[in-house]
Design a protein around this motif. Structure first.
Motif, PDB file in Angstrom:
ATOM      1  N   PRO A   1       0.842  -1.201   0.000  1.00 19.96           N
ATOM      2  CA  PRO A   1       0.000   0.000   0.000  1.00 19.96           C
ATOM      3  C   PRO A   1       0.878   1.253   0.000  1.00 19.96           C
ATOM      4  O   PRO A   1       2.073   1.179   0.282  1.00 19.96           O
ATOM      5  N   GLN A   2       0.273   2.375  -0.333  1.00 21.97           N
ATOM      6  CA  GLN A   2       1.024   3.629  -0.334  1.00 21.97           C
ATOM      7  C   GLN A   2       1.476   3.948   1.098  1.00 21.97           C
ATOM      8  O   GLN A   2       0.669   3.946   2.021  1.00 21.97           O
ATOM      9  N   LEU A   3       2.770   4.199   1.242  1.00 20.02           N
ATOM     10  CA  LEU A   3       3.310   4.429   2.582  1.00 20.02           C
ATOM     11  C   LEU A   3       3.702   5.881   2.770  1.00 20.02           C
ATOM     12  O   LEU A   3       4.034   6.582   1.810  1.00 20.02           O
ATOM     13  N   ASP A   4       3.679   6.328   4.024  1.00 19.17           N
ATOM     14  CA  ASP A   4       4.166   7.679   4.300  1.00 19.17           C
ATOM     15  C   ASP A   4       5.671   7.632   4.557  1.00 19.17           C
ATOM     16  O   ASP A   4       6.309   6.594   4.382  1.00 19.17           O
ATOM     17  N   ARG A   5       6.230   8.750   4.959  1.00 16.62           N
ATOM     18  CA  ARG A   5       7.689   8.821   5.114  1.00 16.62           C
ATOM     19  C   ARG A   5       8.224   7.921   6.214  1.00 16.62           C
ATOM     20  O   ARG A   5       9.405   7.613   6.258  1.00 16.62           O
ATOM     21  N   LEU A   6       7.342   7.541   7.135  1.00 18.46           N
ATOM     22  CA  LEU A   6       7.786   6.654   8.211  1.00 18.46           C
ATOM     23  C   LEU A   6       7.469   5.197   7.887  1.00 18.46           C
ATOM     24  O   LEU A   6       7.594   4.331   8.741  1.00 18.46           O
ATOM     25  N   GLY A   7       7.026   4.943   6.648  1.00 12.37           N
ATOM     26  CA  GLY A   7       6.767   3.574   6.230  1.00 12.37           C
ATOM     27  C   GLY A   7       5.418   3.043   6.681  1.00 12.37           C
ATOM     28  O   GLY A   7       5.182   1.843   6.672  1.00 12.37           O
ATOM     29  N   ARG A   8       4.515   3.948   7.083  1.00 12.96           N
ATOM     30  CA  ARG A   8       3.194   3.505   7.530  1.00 12.96           C
ATOM     31  C   ARG A   8       2.196   3.668   6.387  1.00 12.96           C
ATOM     32  O   ARG A   8       2.295   4.621   5.610  1.00 12.96           O
ATOM     33  N   PRO A   9       1.219   2.767   6.282  1.00 10.34           N
ATOM     34  CA  PRO A   9       0.232   2.911   5.207  1.00 10.34           C
ATOM     35  C   PRO A   9      -0.546   4.213   5.374  1.00 10.34           C
ATOM     36  O   PRO A   9      -1.113   4.464   6.439  1.00 10.34           O
ATOM     37  N   LYS A  10      -0.554   5.013   4.328  1.00  9.59           N
ATOM     38  CA  LYS A  10      -1.205   6.322   4.396  1.00  9.59           C
ATOM     39  C   LYS A  10      -2.696   6.205   4.663  1.00  9.59           C
ATOM     40  O   LYS A  10      -3.291   7.073   5.297  1.00  9.59           O
ATOM     41  N   ALA A  11      -3.289   5.125   4.162  1.00  7.94           N
ATOM     42  CA  ALA A  11      -4.737   4.979   4.311  1.00  7.94           C
ATOM     43  C   ALA A  11      -5.146   4.933   5.777  1.00  7.94           C
ATOM     44  O   ALA A  11      -6.238   5.352   6.139  1.00  7.94           O
ATOM     45  N   PHE A  12      -4.243   4.441   6.632  1.00  5.15           N
ATOM     46  CA  PHE A  12      -4.614   4.261   8.041  1.00  5.15           C
ATOM     47  C   PHE A  12      -3.886   5.214   8.987  1.00  5.15           C
ATOM     48  O   PHE A  12      -4.325   5.432  10.104  1.00  5.15           O
ATOM     49  N   TYR A  13      -2.753   5.722   8.563  1.00  4.34           N
ATOM     50  CA  TYR A  13      -1.951   6.571   9.466  1.00  4.34           C
ATOM     51  C   TYR A  13      -1.764   7.978   8.895  1.00  4.34           C
ATOM     52  O   TYR A  13      -0.824   8.667   9.250  1.00  4.34           O
ATOM     53  N   GLY A  14      -2.675   8.363   8.004  1.00  2.00           N
ATOM     54  CA  GLY A  14      -2.525   9.665   7.357  1.00  2.00           C
ATOM     55  C   GLY A  14      -3.067  10.810   8.191  1.00  2.00           C
ATOM     56  O   GLY A  14      -2.782  11.971   7.923  1.00  2.00           O
ATOM     57  N   LYS A  15      -3.889  10.490   9.184  1.00  2.49           N
ATOM     58  CA  LYS A  15      -4.509  11.564   9.960  1.00  2.49           C
ATOM     59  C   LYS A  15      -4.286  11.357  11.445  1.00  2.49           C
ATOM     60  O   LYS A  15      -4.175  10.229  11.921  1.00  2.49           O
ATOM     61  N   ARG A  16      -4.272  12.468  12.162  1.00  2.00           N
ATOM     62  CA  ARG A  16      -4.167  12.374  13.618  1.00  2.00           C
ATOM     63  C   ARG A  16      -5.482  11.891  14.189  1.00  2.00           C
ATOM     64  O   ARG A  16      -6.552  12.184  13.642  1.00  2.00           O
ATOM     65  N   VAL A  17      -5.389  11.207  15.313  1.00  2.00           N
ATOM     66  CA  VAL A  17      -6.599  10.806  16.033  1.00  2.00           C
ATOM     67  C   VAL A  17      -7.417  12.060  16.339  1.00  2.00           C
ATOM     68  O   VAL A  17      -8.639  12.092  16.198  1.00  2.00           O
ATOM     69  N   HIS A  18      -6.726  13.122  16.711  1.00  2.71           N
ATOM     70  CA  HIS A  18      -7.334  14.396  17.066  1.00  2.71           C
ATOM     71  C   HIS A  18      -8.177  14.973  15.928  1.00  2.71           C
ATOM     72  O   HIS A  18      -9.249  15.528  16.148  1.00  2.71           O
ATOM     73  N   ASP A  19      -7.651  14.855  14.716  1.00  3.40           N
ATOM     74  CA  ASP A  19      -8.325  15.476  13.578  1.00  3.40           C
ATOM     75  C   ASP A  19      -9.505  14.654  13.081  1.00  3.40           C
ATOM     76  O   ASP A  19     -10.282  15.128  12.252  1.00  3.40           O
ATOM     77  N   THR A  20      -9.625  13.418  13.584  1.00  2.04           N
ATOM     78  CA  THR A  20     -10.764  12.602  13.189  1.00  2.04           C
ATOM     79  C   THR A  20     -11.653  12.310  14.390  1.00  2.04           C
ATOM     80  O   THR A  20     -12.586  11.525  14.299  1.00  2.04           O
ATOM     81  N   CYS A  21     -11.358  12.951  15.519  1.00  2.00           N
ATOM     82  CA  CYS A  21     -12.063  12.637  16.761  1.00  2.00           C
ATOM     83  C   CYS A  21     -13.449  13.278  16.772  1.00  2.00           C
ATOM     84  O   CYS A  21     -13.612  14.424  16.371  1.00  2.00           O
ATOM     85  N   TYR A  22     -14.431  12.543  17.249  1.00  2.00           N
ATOM     86  CA  TYR A  22     -15.784  13.110  17.317  1.00  2.00           C
ATOM     87  C   TYR A  22     -15.893  14.164  18.412  1.00  2.00           C
ATOM     88  O   TYR A  22     -16.843  14.936  18.449  1.00  2.00           O
ATOM     89  N   ARG A  23     -14.892  14.235  19.324  1.00  2.00           N
ATOM     90  CA  ARG A  23     -14.920  15.282  20.355  1.00  2.00           C
ATOM     91  C   ARG A  23     -14.208  16.552  19.902  1.00  2.00           C
ATOM     92  O   ARG A  23     -14.097  17.507  20.666  1.00  2.00           O
ATOM     93  N   ARG A  24     -13.714  16.553  18.687  1.00  2.00           N
ATOM     94  CA  ARG A  24     -12.980  17.700  18.183  1.00  2.00           C
ATOM     95  C   ARG A  24     -13.763  19.027  18.302  1.00  2.00           C
ATOM     96  O   ARG A  24     -13.180  20.060  18.635  1.00  2.00           O
ATOM     97  N   PRO A  25     -15.079  19.043  18.026  1.00  2.00           N
ATOM     98  CA  PRO A  25     -15.805  20.312  18.174  1.00  2.00           C
ATOM     99  C   PRO A  25     -15.685  20.909  19.573  1.00  2.00           C
ATOM    100  O   PRO A  25     -15.669  22.129  19.725  1.00  2.00           O
ATOM    101  N   TYR A  26     -15.549  20.065  20.593  1.00  2.00           N
ATOM    102  CA  TYR A  26     -15.378  20.591  21.957  1.00  2.00           C
ATOM    103  C   TYR A  26     -14.012  21.260  22.097  1.00  2.00           C
ATOM    104  O   TYR A  26     -13.866  22.260  22.797  1.00  2.00           O
ATOM    105  N   TYR A  27     -13.049  20.689  21.435  1.00  2.00           N
ATOM    106  CA  TYR A  27     -11.695  21.295  21.443  1.00  2.00           C
ATOM    107  C   TYR A  27     -11.743  22.673  20.804  1.00  2.00           C
ATOM    108  O   TYR A  27     -11.265  23.651  21.373  1.00  2.00           O
ATOM    109  N   ASP A  28     -12.352  22.743  19.631  1.00  2.00           N
ATOM    110  CA  ASP A  28     -12.417  24.032  18.941  1.00  2.00           C
ATOM    111  C   ASP A  28     -13.246  25.047  19.712  1.00  2.00           C
ATOM    112  O   ASP A  28     -13.037  26.249  19.580  1.00  2.00           O
ATOM    113  N   ALA A  29     -14.185  24.537  20.521  1.00  2.00           N
ATOM    114  CA  ALA A  29     -15.013  25.439  21.310  1.00  2.00           C
ATOM    115  C   ALA A  29     -14.332  25.819  22.619  1.00  2.00           C
ATOM    116  O   ALA A  29     -14.832  26.653  23.366  1.00  2.00           O
ATOM    117  N   GLY A  30     -13.196  25.193  22.909  1.00  2.00           N
ATOM    118  CA  GLY A  30     -12.518  25.478  24.169  1.00  2.00           C
ATOM    119  C   GLY A  30     -13.203  24.815  25.354  1.00  2.00           C
ATOM    120  O   GLY A  30     -13.078  25.280  26.482  1.00  2.00           O
TER     121      GLY A  30
END
Lengths: 374, 245
Positions: A219-248
């Motif tokens: 599979p397509q890998l990132d610079r650290l050799g991880r599959p981009k499909a699964f390790y392309g995003k931070r947990v934070h950026d896909t977290c369902y609680r993210r709106p609370y973060y942005d709201a402070g």
């Protein structure tokens, strides 16, 4: 290259032989396409590929590890994954699940390595101790390093399962007494897919291995050799609680009202903002939940040195080379205090040392003052 | 007893001064918003997350200030090729004999506070002194570290190509943890630098009386008359005598 031409079952044949229906098989292909992040038109390609591709032999080595990766894998949400990929059909050698044992097992592995040289996939679970000639981990009288190098030599590709094989994990945490080493630091001349996590998500593991067997390439890998499909995003950026973060809106402790309200766990040490993984999207236990959804911050298990990255329940910025307790802010405040003290001392010292120069300046300036022509 | 005669010299051109104060603002805004991001205050609010975006705004301010900081820095680098001799990159070249003798002088007289037996006015730098030069070079490197690590952290959520150019920085350090730590430590270097920098400006102004503080507003510093070329002096004297005739 194979020395003899023999008829190997395709994945599809194996699946049907196991008693699954074609409908199950198509459902499985659809799941896999979804995990790999492919669009729905690709389902057909996966199914076709599984129908035509003879099974690829897999050797699954276990070194310094806890087998949580295997556990995670056999719990991925479609039973075919465990049955077909891991069970007797495809897996030629794995300490945990194979029927054979002792000399027989080792002989079977040797046979696979010889017969399918350059064709088999080597999966590695666990790190390899290099300290004291590798004596900390020996299997069948051979050190882990020796076994690994032997298996890696004929492998088509290597998959590093979990944080142990990818990053070293807990046994490589300071002071790393056994010299535990992730595999990409030992073998350089083979394609290596790193699938970090403690353990990695079962569906991610299935997705990675299915990608390799279905498409015959990495599979397509990132610079650290991880599959981009699964390790392309931070947990934070896909977290369902993210709106609370942005709201402070943050939980301050684990038992306050904010925590009960399900606010963001940033302030109680959630490592989601620094961790790349699919927990927020694929989730765990067949998509039931993931740590943050269950009220616990991410501990960053799929990141490098995650045991040495500071406490799990605090947001600190660790300074390399300093004691664990000190973070950048503490050191910064102390340094600022020292500097302000130093400045005060310097100012006093300057007043004393430069008194002549200063008083001369003042005298001259005062005489000018007197001579102002109003 | 009379004061020495000083001449007003234009040292800091307008772009240099604009750079300086924009930079000051950016560092203050970036540090404050950075502290908030690293350790956000408890916000007592009963509003739903839908109606709040306060932390998002803090982050937006941080990112916006970061862009200004970055482009401001690029403009300053550009100016070091077209500006006057005090702004030029040559003034920041640390490997010359003169720089090092001045470095030793400043270290002895202004840092360790020894007094000189014979005052040599040539030792007083008109632009930056050598210790300051080295500290600015160091700060420039720290600024680059901030930019590289900052954009690296930002790259994954960015839509623009510019921050994405820095995506390769993160793998160098194994992951976001170390990058974030370095970014945070770099901010502390800025804060510590600022303390020393502001004090030393006051110190020089107070001891030498050449308008060190005000020079960053008006651009002028005062230089002893006998340091100017003789011809220029004569010309001036003539002009003066004509004027007061």
């Amino acid at each position: 290259m194979p020395t003899e031409i023999e008829k190997r079952d395709t994945y599809y044949e194996s699946i049907i032989k196991q008693g699954y229906s074609r409908r199950d098989f198509l459902k499985f292909s659809t799941y896999m396409a979804a995990f790999m992040g492919l669009e729905s038109t690709m389902v057909g390609q996966i199914a076709e590929s599984l129908e035509k591709t003879p099974r690829i032999p897999i050797i699954w080595e276990h070194y310094q590890e806890c087998t949580c990766c295997s556990e995670s894998f056999i719990r991925s949400n479609h039973p075919i994954v465990a049955d077909i990929i891991l069970d007797k059909i495809s897996l030629d050698y794995t300490l945990t699940l194979m029927a054979a044992s002792g000399h027989q097992a080792e002989a079977a592995k040797k046979a696979v390595m010889d017969k399918y040289k350059g064709e088999y996939i080597l999966c590695v679970e666990g790190s390899i101790p290099l300290g004291d000639d590798g004596n900390y981990c020996c299997i069948a009288g051979k050190s882990a390093k020796e076994t690994f190098l032997e298996a890696a030599a004929g492998a088509k590709a290597i998959i590093a399962w979990g944080s142990c094989a990818s990053n070293g994990c807990v046994q490589a945490a300071k002071p790393n007494p056994t010299g535990a080493t992730p595999i990409h630091k030992i073998v350089k001349n083979k394609p290596i897919i790193r699938v970090p996590g403690c353990p990695p998500i079962g569906e991610v593991m299935a997705g990675v291995i299915m990608h390799v067997v279905a498409f015959g390439r990495l599979p397509q890998l990132d610079r650290l050799g991880r599959p981009k499909a699964f390790y392309g995003k931070r947990v934070h950026d896909t977290c369902y609680r993210r709106p609370y973060y942005d709201a402070g809106l943050f939980a301050e402790t684990f038992d306050d009202q904010n925590s009960k309200n399900g606010y963001c766990l940033y302030k109680v040490g959630c490592k989601g903002p620094m961790t790349y993984n699919s927990c927020g999207t694929i989730k765990w236990n067949n998509g039931v939940s993931y740590p943050i959804q269950s009220g616990h911050g991410c501990i960053g298990c799929s990141e490098e040195n995650f045991w040495d990255n500071g406490p799990f329940y605090e947001r600190t910025t660790k300074i390399p080379g300093f004691a664990v307790e000190s973070n950048a802010d503490t050191v910064g405040k102390v340094a600022a205090g020292v500097i302000v003290g130093g400045i005060a001392l310097h100012a006093v010292g300057a007043t004393i040392s430069k008194r002549k120069e200063l008083s001369d300046n003042i005298k001259r300036a005062k005489s000018n003052e007197k001579n102002i022509d109003l | 007893m009379e004061t020495r005669n000083f001449k007003r010299v234009f040292v800091w051109e307008l772009p240099v001064r604009i750079f300086h104060w924009v930079n000051v603002l950016c560092v203050i805004v970036l540090s404050l918003s950075g502290f908030l991001i690293a350790n956000p205050p408890a916000l007592i609010s009963s509003a739903e997350a839908t109606n709040l975006h306060s932390f998002g705004i803090v982050r937006f301010i941080h990112f916006a200030a970061a862009y200004i900081f970055f482009f401001n820095m690029i403009l300053r680098v550009y100016w070091s090729f077209v500006g006057n001799k005090f702004a030029s990159w040559r003034a920041f070249w640390p490997f010359s004999k003169k720089t090092w003798s001045n470095f030793k002088h400043v270290l002895k007289i202004d840092v360790l506070l020894f007094n000189e037996k014979v005052h040599d006015e040539k030792n007083i730098s008109i632009g930056h002194n050598s210790v300051a030069i080295l500290s600015y070079l160091l700060l420039f490197i720290v600024a680059l570290v901030s930019v590289f690590t900052g954009f690296a952290l930002y790259a994954d959520t960015a839509n623009w190509w510019l921050p994405k150019l820095f995506a390769w920085v993160t793998p160098l350090f194994g992951g976001d943890f170390m990058v974030r730590s370095i970014h945070h430590i770099a901010m502390w270097v800025f804060i510590l630098f600022t303390l020393v920098h502001v004090y030393l400006v006051f110190y020089h102004d107070w001891l030498e009386g050449r308008g060190e503080v005000s020079s960053m507003f008006g651009g002028y510093k005062f230089v002893q008359e006998d340091r100017l070329r003789k011809a220029a002096k004569a010309e001036e004297a003539e002009e003066k005598s004509n004027k007061y005739k």
